[in-house]
Design a protein around this motif. Structure first.
Motif, short mmCIF file in Angstrom:
data_model
loop_
_atom_site.label_atom_id
_atom_site.label_comp_id
_atom_site.label_asym_id
_atom_site.label_seq_id
_atom_site.Cartn_x
_atom_site.Cartn_y
_atom_site.Cartn_z
N ALA A 1 0.82 -1.20 0.16
CA ALA A 1 0.06 -0.08 -0.11
C ALA A 1 0.89 1.34 -0.08
O ALA A 1 0.59 2.23 -0.65
CB ALA A 1 -0.98 -0.06 1.25
N ILE A 2 2.02 1.44 0.97
CA ILE A 2 2.94 2.46 0.82
C ILE A 2 3.50 2.51 -0.52
O ILE A 2 3.41 3.77 -0.98
CB ILE A 2 4.04 2.23 1.85
CG1 ILE A 2 3.36 2.21 3.19
CG2 ILE A 2 5.00 3.10 1.64
CD1 ILE A 2 4.20 1.89 4.45
N ARG A 3 3.81 1.53 -1.04
CA ARG A 3 4.59 1.50 -2.49
C ARG A 3 3.73 2.04 -3.59
O ARG A 3 4.14 3.03 -4.43
CB ARG A 3 5.02 0.11 -3.04
CG ARG A 3 5.28 0.13 -4.62
CD ARG A 3 6.76 1.10 -4.74
NE ARG A 3 7.83 0.72 -3.79
CZ ARG A 3 8.75 -0.41 -4.36
NH1 ARG A 3 8.65 -1.02 -5.74
NH2 ARG A 3 9.92 -0.54 -3.66
N ARG A 4 2.41 1.89 -3.50
CA ARG A 4 1.32 2.05 -4.43
C ARG A 4 1.08 3.62 -4.18
O ARG A 4 1.00 4.23 -5.35
CB ARG A 4 0.02 1.11 -4.50
CG ARG A 4 0.16 0.05 -4.98
CD ARG A 4 -1.11 -0.74 -5.11
NE ARG A 4 -1.93 -0.96 -3.69
CZ ARG A 4 -1.99 -1.83 -2.96
NH1 ARG A 4 -1.11 -2.64 -3.40
NH2 ARG A 4 -2.49 -1.71 -1.87
N HIS A 5 0.91 3.95 -2.96
CA HIS A 5 0.74 5.39 -2.54
C HIS A 5 1.72 6.33 -3.12
O HIS A 5 1.60 7.46 -3.81
CB HIS A 5 0.77 5.43 -0.94
CG HIS A 5 0.02 6.87 -0.76
ND1 HIS A 5 -1.41 7.12 -1.00
CD2 HIS A 5 0.63 7.73 0.05
CE1 HIS A 5 -1.62 8.26 -0.26
NE2 HIS A 5 -0.21 8.91 0.10
N CYS A 6 3.11 5.70 -3.13
CA CYS A 6 4.20 6.72 -3.41
C CYS A 6 4.18 6.69 -4.97
O CYS A 6 4.61 7.69 -5.73
CB CYS A 6 5.53 6.00 -2.97
SG CYS A 6 5.83 6.25 -1.27
N ASP A 7 4.04 5.62 -5.60
CA ASP A 7 3.89 5.50 -7.10
C ASP A 7 2.72 6.58 -7.53
O ASP A 7 2.99 7.13 -8.71
CB ASP A 7 3.56 4.21 -7.64
CG ASP A 7 4.62 3.06 -7.75
OD1 ASP A 7 5.77 3.80 -7.45
OD2 ASP A 7 4.58 1.84 -7.52
N GLU A 8 1.64 6.47 -6.91
CA GLU A 8 0.61 7.46 -7.40
C GLU A 8 0.81 8.85 -7.31
O GLU A 8 0.52 9.80 -8.05
CB GLU A 8 -0.70 6.86 -6.89
CG GLU A 8 -1.21 5.39 -7.17
CD GLU A 8 -2.41 5.22 -6.24
OE1 GLU A 8 -2.67 5.90 -5.35
OE2 GLU A 8 -2.72 3.73 -6.60
#
Length: 262
Positions: A204-211
């Motif tokens: 979830a953290i990775r997706r948040h940073c990507d977005e």
């Protein structure tokens, strides 16, 4: 991470609250991720003053240009990467890492853990972006590597590379604070009840940073297109520092706007 050698990051008022949620339970994971990403905002701004952060990004800009020239090894040497032209992706990453380490050593007083995180984020972004362009049906040759790296001088490819770098950097900043408490985060009555929950939390953290970092892709594409292709500039570290200042601000604003979203 080199905490003693590179110095300490500033303390964040929000950090104790984040750690308490992790250790004692509290808000749902989605809300917690939104709170944690606030930590990355100030880190992005501070990173602009770190010479390793700027050097890492500058090399991501200039290496593909060197690879597209007729003399790859000479082009690399002009950028501070010593030795013969790399014949494999690991050799390229070793040369890139060594160049950043030299900057760390020369700039000891001004280097911070943010620079080390930028170094690791850049290595990850470069490896991912080059790897996906290498052939998969045969062992890549030195020419395959050079061709795949040179393809990153394209404005759209650079936008992808720059976004990966910024995203991985913010992700590493967040985990800089969280990983030291990893052994205490998992329990039936806490936010992360199992290893699977922890994996989902990290995802979830990775997706948040990507977005959040998607916002600067168009800017990165247009910046390189204007300065390198249209005006033919040999982009300097100062040029990259000005680019980073704008891209970082775009991501900081996006993180602020995303705070509290589900």
């Amino acid at each position: 991470m080199g905490h003693q050698r590179l110095g300490k990051l500033p303390a964040y008022r929000l950090l104790p609250e984040i750690i308490r949620y992790l250790l004692d339970g509290g808000t749902p994971t989605a809300d917690l991720v939104d709170q944690i990403t606030k930590v990355g905002q100030d880190a992005l701004k501070l990173a602009l003053k770190d010479p390793v952060f700027i050097e890492a990004l500058w090399l991501l800009v200039r290496l593909p240009q060197a690879a597209s020239s007729g003399a790859f090894a000479d082009g690399m040497a002009a950028l501070g990467l010593r030795g013969p032209a790399p014949k494999s992706l690991p050799e390229l990453l070793v040369a890139y890492d060594a160049a950043l380490e030299q900057v760390q050593r020369r700039s000891f007083a001004g280097a911070t853990d943010l620079g080390e995180m930028a170094r690791q984020a850049a290595l990850g972004a470069l490896a991912e972006t080059v790897q996906q362009r290498l052939p998969v049906l045969w062992q890549p040759t030195a020419e395959d590597l050079r061709h795949s790296l040179s393809a990153l001088k394209n404005a759209d490819a650079f936008a992808d590379l720059a976004q990966r770098f910024h995203s991985r950097f913010v992700d590493r900043v967040i985990h800089y604070y969280l990983d030291r408490n990893l052994h205490r985060m998992i329990a039936p009555d806490r936010t992360t009840k199992s290893v699977n929950d922890l994996e989902a939390f990290n995802g979830a953290i990775r997706r948040h940073c990507d977005e959040a970092s998607l916002i600067m892709r168009a800017f990165a594409r247009d910046w390189l297109g204007k300065n390198f292709f249209k005006e033919g500039k040999s982009l300097t570290r100062d040029d990259v520092r000005r680019f980073a200042s704008h891209s970082v601000e775009k991501i900081r604003i996006e993180l602020a706007q995303r705070k509290g979203s589900s």
